[in-house]
Write a protein that holds these residues in place. Structure first.
Motif, PDB file in Angstrom:
ATOM      1  N   GLU A   2      36.474 -88.363 -10.198  1.00 36.71           N
ATOM      2  CA  GLU A   2      36.168 -88.694  -8.798  1.00 36.71           C
ATOM      3  C   GLU A   2      36.854 -89.975  -8.341  1.00 36.71           C
ATOM      4  O   GLU A   2      36.638 -90.419  -7.219  1.00 36.71           O
TER       5      GLU A   2
ATOM      6  N   PRO B  94      34.433 -94.075  -7.994  1.00 36.49           N
ATOM      7  CA  PRO B  94      33.987 -94.684  -6.738  1.00 36.49           C
ATOM      8  C   PRO B  94      33.033 -95.856  -6.979  1.00 36.49           C
ATOM      9  O   PRO B  94      32.373 -95.940  -8.014  1.00 36.49           O
ATOM     10  N   THR B  95      32.977 -96.742  -6.008  1.00 35.46           N
ATOM     11  CA  THR B  95      32.078 -97.886  -6.080  1.00 35.46           C
ATOM     12  C   THR B  95      30.641 -97.398  -6.145  1.00 35.46           C
ATOM     13  O   THR B  95      30.255 -96.488  -5.406  1.00 35.46           O
TER      14      THR B  95
ATOM     15  N   TRP C 293      26.509 -93.435 -11.161  1.00 33.68           N
ATOM     16  CA  TRP C 293      27.110 -92.462 -10.249  1.00 33.68           C
ATOM     17  C   TRP C 293      26.557 -91.066 -10.516  1.00 33.68           C
ATOM     18  O   TRP C 293      26.160 -90.364  -9.579  1.00 33.68           O
TER      19      TRP C 293
END
Length: 170
Positions: free
Chosen positions: A38, A41-42, A64
């Protein structure tokens, strides 16, 4: 499949010159693989997970995965990141991830042809049926599915390479 998994950046060796195909795959490793797919992501505003230290290499991946509903964890809040992932758990994780990606998960298989089909946990039946029906997971023999068996690194490589092929064909 092992070489493909390494070439695709899905998995790395356990050292510079060793893949350890018979070794086990942990829940954290699977989370890290999907998190990396992915684009890492933050992760912000995530609640602490009692068994995922903030300084662990898998912290963001587990945060996440839980936040996205890809790995649900246990009722007591644990994620058990270092536990070996079972074949049925891997099916559930990939099924959840596929749903989040908007993939069609309607292709299923009748598992009754496997002598151990009754061993598939209730919470994993739909995901295992999908994983077998879509060609991600096959039996460990012609008659055994081994849902509670731990997924080896080689098995995970095969399954993940197949899964990436499915996502590319989406």
């Amino acid at each position: 499949a092992v070489q493909d998994a390494v070439d695709m950046g899905l998995m790395a060796g356990v050292s510079a010159d060793r893949f350890d195909p018979k070794g086990t795959v942990t829940r954290a490793m699977v989370a890290q693989i999907l998190y990396a797919r992915e684009g890492k992501p933050t992760v912000s505003g995530a609640a602490a997970i009692s068994d995922v230290p903030a300084n662990a290499w898998f912290h963001n991946a587990m945060q996440w995965a839980k936040g996205q509903g890809v790995i649900a964890g246990y009722p007591d809040g644990r994620m058990d990141p270092n536990a070996p992932v079972t074949r049925e758990q891997l099916a559930v994780i990939l099924h959840s991830y596929a749903q989040k990606k908007g993939m069609n998960v309607s292709k299923t298989a009748d598992l009754s042809g496997y002598a151990d089909s009754a061993a598939v946990s209730v919470w994993a039946k739909d995901a295992m049926s999908w994983a077998v029906g879509s060609g991600l997971i096959g039996g460990t023999t012609n008659a055994m599915l081994s849902p509670k068996g731990t997924a080896t690194r080689a098995q995970a490589a095969v399954i993940l390479v197949r899964f990436v092929g499915m996502t590319a064909a989406k």
